[in-house]
Design an enzyme around this catalytic site. Structure first.
Site, PDB file in Angstrom:
ATOM      1  N   ASP A 100       0.857  -1.176   0.000  1.00  0.00           N
ATOM      2  CA  ASP A 100       0.000   0.000   0.000  1.00  0.00           C
ATOM      3  C   ASP A 100       0.897   1.231   0.000  1.00  0.00           C
ATOM      4  OD1 ASP A 100      -2.380   1.582   0.411  1.00  0.00           O
ATOM      5  OD2 ASP A 100      -3.234  -0.146   1.442  1.00  0.00           O
ATOM      6  N   ASP A 202      -3.049   4.698  -2.277  1.00  0.00           N
ATOM      7  CA  ASP A 202      -4.113   5.253  -1.440  1.00  0.00           C
ATOM      8  C   ASP A 202      -4.531   6.642  -1.930  1.00  0.00           C
ATOM      9  OD1 ASP A 202      -5.552   4.819   1.146  1.00  0.00           O
ATOM     10  OD2 ASP A 202      -4.532   6.665   1.722  1.00  0.00           O
ATOM     11  N   GLU A 244      -6.358   3.942  -6.102  1.00  0.00           N
ATOM     12  CA  GLU A 244      -7.610   4.086  -5.361  1.00  0.00           C
ATOM     13  C   GLU A 244      -8.128   5.504  -5.521  1.00  0.00           C
ATOM     14  OE1 GLU A 244      -9.638   3.997  -0.938  1.00  0.00           O
ATOM     15  OE2 GLU A 244      -7.927   5.244  -1.424  1.00  0.00           O
ATOM     16  N   HIS A 318     -11.331  -2.941   3.518  1.00  0.00           N
ATOM     17  CA  HIS A 318     -11.185  -2.606   4.933  1.00  0.00           C
ATOM     18  C   HIS A 318     -11.913  -1.326   5.319  1.00  0.00           C
ATOM     19  CE1 HIS A 318      -8.410  -0.063   2.872  1.00  0.00           C
ATOM     20  NE2 HIS A 318      -8.174   0.611   3.973  1.00  0.00           N
ATOM     21  N   ASP A 319     -12.476  -0.617   4.348  1.00  0.00           N
ATOM     22  CA  ASP A 319     -13.231   0.608   4.632  1.00  0.00           C
ATOM     23  C   ASP A 319     -14.737   0.393   4.527  1.00  0.00           C
ATOM     24  OD1 ASP A 319     -10.869   2.114   4.902  1.00  0.00           O
ATOM     25  OD2 ASP A 319     -10.846   2.650   2.776  1.00  0.00           O
TER      26      ASP A 319
HETATM   27  O1  TEU Z   1      -9.485   5.593   2.063  1.00  0.00           O
HETATM   28  C1  TEU Z   1      -9.915   6.741   1.379  1.00  0.00           C
HETATM   29  C2  TEU Z   1     -11.130   7.339   1.863  1.00  0.00           C
HETATM   30  O2  TEU Z   1     -11.533   8.329   1.305  1.00  0.00           O
HETATM   31  C3  TEU Z   1     -11.822   6.694   3.017  1.00  0.00           C
HETATM   32  O3  TEU Z   1     -11.348   7.281   4.158  1.00  0.00           O
HETATM   33  C4  TEU Z   1     -13.264   6.841   2.892  1.00  0.00           C
HETATM   34  O4  TEU Z   1     -13.635   8.185   2.848  1.00  0.00           O
HETATM   35  C5  TEU Z   1     -13.960   6.235   4.034  1.00  0.00           C
HETATM   36  O5  TEU Z   1     -13.390   5.008   4.363  1.00  0.00           O
HETATM   37  C6  TEU Z   1     -15.387   6.001   3.672  1.00  0.00           C
HETATM   38  O6  TEU Z   1     -16.095   5.831   4.810  1.00  0.00           O
HETATM   39  C7  TEU Z   1      -8.135   5.370   2.161  1.00  0.00           C
HETATM   40  C8  TEU Z   1      -7.884   4.144   3.001  1.00  0.00           C
HETATM   41  O7  TEU Z   1      -8.408   3.026   2.341  1.00  0.00           O
HETATM   42  C9  TEU Z   1      -8.466   4.361   4.359  1.00  0.00           C
HETATM   43  O8  TEU Z   1      -8.374   3.222   5.176  1.00  0.00           O
HETATM   44  C10 TEU Z   1      -7.736   5.518   4.990  1.00  0.00           C
HETATM   45  O9  TEU Z   1      -8.332   5.837   6.211  1.00  0.00           O
HETATM   46  C11 TEU Z   1      -7.746   6.754   4.101  1.00  0.00           C
HETATM   47  O10 TEU Z   1      -7.440   6.460   2.738  1.00  0.00           O
HETATM   48  C12 TEU Z   1      -6.704   7.735   4.549  1.00  0.00           C
HETATM   49  O11 TEU Z   1      -5.425   7.250   4.245  1.00  0.00           O
END
Ligand code: TEU
Ligand code: CA
Length: 548
Positions: A100, A202, A244, A318-319
């Site tokens: 990542d 990311d 992403e 994971h989000d």
């Molecule tokens: O996620 C991008 C992101 O925009 C998320 O935070 C999203 O808004 C949220 O999960 C939706 O509810 C990436 C990563 O995948 C995430 O785990 C990180 O927290 C984020 O970037 C910051 O690095």
């Protein structure tokens, strides 16, 4: 002569979120030796690469998406030696490790930020995004952080505000600075030289931002930077880069991954997810699932990148919540709906991603108290939502449906204590349903979910029609059924999936009907899909026949 397709076009990825995958030493936290111990499981599934969520040194405010040293491993996850061993042992099994890359921001504990925030005169100061206060002393603009509060954070020592677009613990790196870009590319090359198979990048569409114009997503310099990154890091390496983005559209996607762009290999986008969210309250106010809108996104993206560019295919990560709870049925039809969703997704064109635990149909967790949650997003937005008039019960109900901790509970390996994840107390609660939902039991069952995934993954590796066939969507207005065909060299692969718990009489549209070999099924096999079919609840079937 046709040139050979890149390896990742018929591979399936598997996402590991390390903290909850497997704990080797009983401290309750997943780690790299734990991952190594489970490589046989991944090899048995047939996956081609792992997307490994961050394992770098980090204070873990955002679970590793806040990196304090890009060239070190978090001690609780292991050492650089462990990482090298993971890379080589995975490679021995034909599995690439995709790391990542979190470079929109670092951690506030990164040594660059320590220096940057100590003095305006430090060269590191320029590596971050600083602005003077507004005339009233307040923040320079009203931009809000993703995890709550103003995105501008006051720093007394330098008398300026720094940007933390996600949180104060995640100061944005200043991509306008050439020295910053150089340092990032050097770091990427350092990892490539250690043998990784690529990077998942990311929130990559944020790096070209124009802060003063208030343009954050897909800003003016984005594609110049991605092209520069490609020039400086890619050379002739046979790697995979995944971008992403929460803002990329069907129109802009080819700019990232079009074949002549020399930027990225594929986009990882969320339109099919966010289309289901409330326009005003986002994911915190759940709405009923709308399959027609869902198909409009999935099919539309298939078409948008049909000739050029490449899709990633996923329903969870994971989000996001667990897919069987969100889109399937995590009760009576858990197993069949898990397989049905997988079939529907995996037989599309693109690169599918399996999120840890998805291959056994893991479900959302149900917390009742705020102190059971661990995610900074949930905890950070709680107060704001309460202040906006949402009750604590409503908020917790919303977090149970859509919160990020759902996918972050430990992988359920066994029915035993702590689900076989750890011999110690896990850092977040294990879902109590591990007594029945676990890898051991799923493997032993004659009709387990794992076996279904193994089959789908094998189909992509061995049938060119699955990896490269032309996509044709059908019955876009049908409220319960997803139906489409893939076409290649006079053959047709028809895929029909009943995404509901009802028995549905479905008239197969002419243009996808076929008869021949049943490649995949979640109920009884069928050798033909034509005319009127009586589809069982969560039945999915794929038939390969003639039809071009
Ligand atoms: O996620 C991008 C992101 O925009 C998320 O935070 C999203 O808004 C949220 O999960 C939706 O509810 C990436 C990563 O995948 C995430 O785990 C990180 O927290 C984020 O970037 C910051 O690095
Ligand atoms: Ca551990």
């Amino acid at each position: 002569m046709t040139t050979q397709a890149p390896w990742w076009q018929n591979a399936v990825g598997y996402q590991i979120w390390p903290r909850s995958f497997c704990d080797s030493n009983g401290d309750g936290i997943g780690d790299i030796p734990g991952i190594i111990s489970k490589l046989p499981h991944l090899a048995d599934l047939g996956i081609g690469f792992v997307w490994l969520s961050p394992v770098y040194a980090s204070p873990q405010h955002d679970m590793g998406y806040d990196i304090s040293d890009y060239r070190a491993i978090a001690p609780e996850y292991g050492t650089l030696t462990d990482m090298d061993r993971l890379i080589s042992e995975a490679r021995d099994r034909g599995i690439g490790i995709v790391m990542d890359l979190v470079v929109n921001h670092s951690s506030h504990e990164h040594e660059w930020f320590r220096a940057a925030s100590a003095s305006r005169d430090a060269p590191e100061h320029e590596l971050y995004v600083w602005r003077d206060p507004a005339p009233d002393g307040g923040p320079p603009s009203d931009v809000q952080a993703c995890f709550g509060g103003s995105a501008w954070n006051w720093c007394e020592a330098v008398g300026r505000y720094y940007l933390g677009y996600f949180s104060p613990y995640q100061p944005d790196l200043n991509w306008q600075n050439p020295a910053l870009r150089r340092a990032i590319y050097d770091m990427m090359n350092w990892w490539y030289d250690r043998g990784i198979a690529g990077f998942r990048m990311d929130v990559i569409s944020l790096i070209g931002k124009d802060v003063d114009a208030g343009v954050f997503e897909e800003g003016p310099d984005l594609h110049d930077f991605l092209q520069e990154m490609h020039r400086e890091t890619r050379s002739d390496r046979d790697i995979l880069t995944i971008g992403e983005s929460w803002s990329v559209s069907r129109e802009t996607a080819p700019l990232y991954c079009g074949r002549d762009r020399a930027e990225l290999d594929m986009v990882f986008q969320f339109n099919h997810i966010t289309r289901q969210w409330d326009p005003e309250h986002g994911k915190w106010r759940p709405r009923p699932f709308d399959l027609v809108a869902f198909k409009e996104e999935l099919f539309g993206w298939q078409e948008a990148l049909a000739e050029d560019g490449w899709n990633s295919l996923f329903l969870t990560n994971h989000d996001l919540p667990r897919q069987v709870s969100k889109y399937g049925d995590d009760g009576e039809y858990r197993v069949r709906s898990a397989k049905c969703l997988a079939t529907m997704l995996h037989l599309m064109k693109g690169t599918p991603f399996v999120y840890q635990g998805e291959e056994i149909g893991m479900t959302n967790i149900r917390f009742s108290r705020l102190d059971q949650f661990r995610d900074l997003e949930t905890l950070g937005l709680f107060e704001a939502e309460i202040a906006a008039g949402v009750s604590a019960e409503e908020f917790i109900a919303g977090a149970n449906v859509n919160g990020r901790d759902n996918s972050r509970t430990p992988v359920q390996w066994t029915a035993g204590e702590h689900a076989g994840f750890s011999s110690g107390t896990p850092w977040i609660e294990v879902n109590s349903n591990h007594a029945t939902i676990n890898v051991d039991d799923d493997r032993a069952a004659p009709d387990g979910v794992i076996a279904h995934y193994r089959r789908l993954i094998e189909l992509r590796r061995s049938y060119r029609i699955v990896s490269h066939g032309r996509f044709e969507g059908a019955a876009p207005e049908h409220p319960q059924v997803v139906a489409y065909a893939r076409h290649l060299d006079g053959q047709r692969l028809a895929v029909i999936a009943n995404l509901s718990g009802d028995t549905v009489d479905f008239d197969v549209p002419e243009e996808i009907a076929t008869a021949g070999e049943c490649l995949s099924h979640t109920a009884d096999p069928r050798s033909a899909v034509a005319g009127r079919l009586s589809l069982l609840p969560w039945e999915a079937v794929a038939v390969l026949g003639a039809g071009g």
